[in-house]
Design a protein around this motif. Sequence first.
Motif, mmCIF file in Angstrom:
data_model
loop_
_atom_site.group_PDB
_atom_site.id
_atom_site.type_symbol
_atom_site.label_atom_id
_atom_site.label_comp_id
_atom_site.label_asym_id
_atom_site.label_seq_id
_atom_site.Cartn_x
_atom_site.Cartn_y
_atom_site.Cartn_z
ATOM 1 N N ARG A 46 10.359 -21.902 57.881
ATOM 2 C CA ARG A 46 10.665 -20.711 57.097
ATOM 3 C C ARG A 46 11.105 -21.081 55.677
ATOM 4 N NH1 ARG A 46 13.978 -18.908 60.298
ATOM 5 N NH2 ARG A 46 12.720 -17.376 61.420
ATOM 6 N N ARG A 67 1.626 -14.978 62.900
ATOM 7 C CA ARG A 67 2.844 -14.557 63.599
ATOM 8 C C ARG A 67 3.711 -15.747 63.976
ATOM 9 N NH1 ARG A 67 6.779 -14.111 65.964
ATOM 10 N NH2 ARG A 67 7.483 -12.627 67.532
ATOM 11 N N ASN A 105 3.163 -18.977 62.726
ATOM 12 C CA ASN A 105 3.184 -19.965 61.632
ATOM 13 C C ASN A 105 2.674 -21.331 62.065
ATOM 14 O OD1 ASN A 105 6.085 -18.239 61.355
ATOM 15 N ND2 ASN A 105 4.652 -18.114 59.664
ATOM 16 N N ASP A 122 7.916 -14.363 57.129
ATOM 17 C CA ASP A 122 8.093 -13.582 58.346
ATOM 18 C C ASP A 122 7.870 -12.102 58.055
ATOM 19 O OD1 ASP A 122 8.667 -15.841 59.769
ATOM 20 O OD2 ASP A 122 10.843 -15.621 59.613
#
Length: 876
Positions: free
Chosen positions: A31, A94, A96, A246
Amino acid sequence: METPQSPALRSYHSWIANETLEDYSLRYAARSFRRWSPFVIANTALGGISFLALEAIGGAITLSYGFANAFPAVLITCLFVFVTNLPIAYYSSRYNIDMDLLTRGAGFGYIGSTITSLIYATFTFIFFALEGAIMAQALKLFADVPLVLGYIISSLVIIPITFMGVTMISKLQMVTQPIWIAMLLAPFIYIAVGHPETLDQWMAFAGSETADGGFDVLAFGSAIGVLCALSIQIGEQVDYLRFLPDKTRENRWRWWAAVISAGPGWIVVGGFKILCGSLLAVLAVSAGLSPSTALEPIHMYIKAYEYVSDDPRTVLALAAIFVLISQVKINVTNAYAGSLAWSNFFSRVTHYHPGRVVWLIFNILISLLLMLLGIFQTLELVLAVYSVIAAAWIGSIFADLAILKPMGVSPPFTEFKRAYLYDFNPVGCGSMAFASLFAIICFMGSFGDLAEAYAAPIAFFTALSSAVLIGVATRGRYYLARPRVPLAEPDKPVVRCEICELEYERPDMVHCTFYQRPICSLCCSLDSHCHDACKAPDANLEAPHYLGRALRSKIAPRMTQRLLKVSGVLFSLAVMTAAVFLLTYRLIEPTALQPHVESGALLLRVFLALLPLLAIGAWWIVLSHESRELAERDLVTSLEKLRQAQQELASNERLAAIGQITATVSHELRNPLGTMVTSADILRRSLKNADEPVTGELQRLQRNAWRCVRIIEDLLDFSRKHAPVMSPVAIDRWVKQQLSEEDQDIAHLITLKLDAGCDVLADAERLRQAFSNVLQNAAQACEERGKQSGQIIISTQRLRDRVYLSVSDNGGGMSQDVAERVFEPLFSTKAFGVGLGMPLVKRIMEQHGGDVLIESQKGVGTTVSLVLPFAGARKA
């Protein structure tokens, strides 16, 4: 429970540790790394649709099968690609993960997906070679650069851009996209507005393989067969879509727009380009060019820009600039995707990862070799064969994502980590193998002309149906080899890998049962010692043997892995050497005395003679690498032993100091404390009718005096080394006896589950001391929770030659950091005590040849297990 193994620490060189270069090639895209907006990611992914092989494919099927067959084939293929690519784009975005990591959990298994990695890598270097050849043609026509030199330039120019991964590629696509779009649309706007009659000429064109130019079932099927090879392009799209942020309530519309437009939506732009190539090829042939020349995109766009300008030099410059921009835009994507595919393949086969950049150069070298072999001249045949396998692969993945997941047969999430996957899943591997074999037999003409023409659709539907049947028949049991184990401290976003000592986000981490600690997915992939013990905890940790004992004893250990490494290195060396020889062959100018054919035969014989030397070189490289790894591992092990020795020395020095202080304190304080306890007791008995504050204070005085006495006793016990007196102890009966002597205030909290039914080798008195310390800690944890809701479960069980005496409480639990330090002397989280209870327990269990295991979760509770050696079955 298994005794955890001590891992050798692994350090990655700067290329792998630097994620700006590595781009999470074998990992979940973190992320923290996904800092681009959905628009930037979509733009980067769509930048790869510039490849001019689409125009060449459109021209090829039109010149062969005519407009009446090529046009509907393009429309049907576009619809097919959009539908099948949509779930792939969604699940990759969704979770990654790239195409390879997605395939692992989508029905193929951890090792089974290496097959698909090869297919995907093949797709990337085939199309890199096609696009590089197109770029070389443009350089030759525009600047009179020899084709061979053009091949080299078109390969080398890609390396510095792709070296920095998506960081540099996104900037390149952002800058070039407006220019490319304008240059693509301009000539077709001129044609549509100024020369609409050319569209009639295009629609009336009859192909060379159709008699009347009308619709033909066989020609239509053959055109679809060529176009189906493009379905794997979604792999290159999701290599970028995995970097989407996200999905949130605020960005959900932009997120979905990026997924659809840059995922399956690529075929909308791609289909338009295929039709553009179809039109331009017809115009080029009508202008007198040969079909082979008309299929070269540089000549296509020269013809297109003739409708824009009458100046030949301007036309040539515009066409060359457009082709060069297009080729750079697509080949950075091809090279990038190939580096990911090769990284995934070799990391699993050889348990070795030199870095994505190494495989980037390797992929480009293979592409250069294909260019020198003249792949562009065999475009239609190559794609027709390749499309059969591609359709089977897409069919198997689509069946899992679009059918088996909604049915509940496949897990709703996509798992990519080795620790949770079977090596092979029959759903994907079985269906793809069966469909590919059956479709190739059809393509060879064994079942007639119709089956030959429709081999690619047959492969897709065969894979789709067989994947569903296998998934339902096996009830999805081959998707997950073991349940997912949650990591400690769920509130922490990152977890430290105990092998490479770097921190990664939780989706990239796994709890290793072999090392009994969290490790990252890459360390899990590269580990060659565990032999997947986490999936088969009772299995022998040695590698499986398929040979007899006598023959096995004469073969060096880990020979299979070594041979795989040698094969990989030999293949790489052979590719590089072949590229050099082909380059030499193409640069040799033929003469009357030495024809080109004889030069080629000579170079081929020299190449074959060099193969044994290359094999020796590959073996030497692998052995040298293993020697260096062994030396590094020995060094790491020596450093680890030195660190442990230093810790033990420091601990012994601390114990010596504790012993000295304890002897002095014990001598000086025992008598005063005894006097205080006795005096308080006399006063309490003498003042029977005293008010409550007086008696309460006297009792508090006694309790604290006894606490000081116990601290002194703990210090004495810890500083002395008692030699245990071992004897068989009936563990279940012994536990009941100890509990009968404990304080009755905690009796109502305790539940017994005594299932060992055997003896242990123990010093009963020393074991009592360890058990009492653990039980007191559990009771204190329950007091913090509240006596009404507190619960302590004491259990015994035997696992092979070990007996586990476990004490579980539902108290406040401990964080991971605290749990790792409870065995440090003088470490305590309590307001009282000196922190010697658990270190004393640890020492007692080590003296028994056992261990202490702690499992704790903050807010849930703690389980402490005393591991003891089994002494024999208990007679009834």
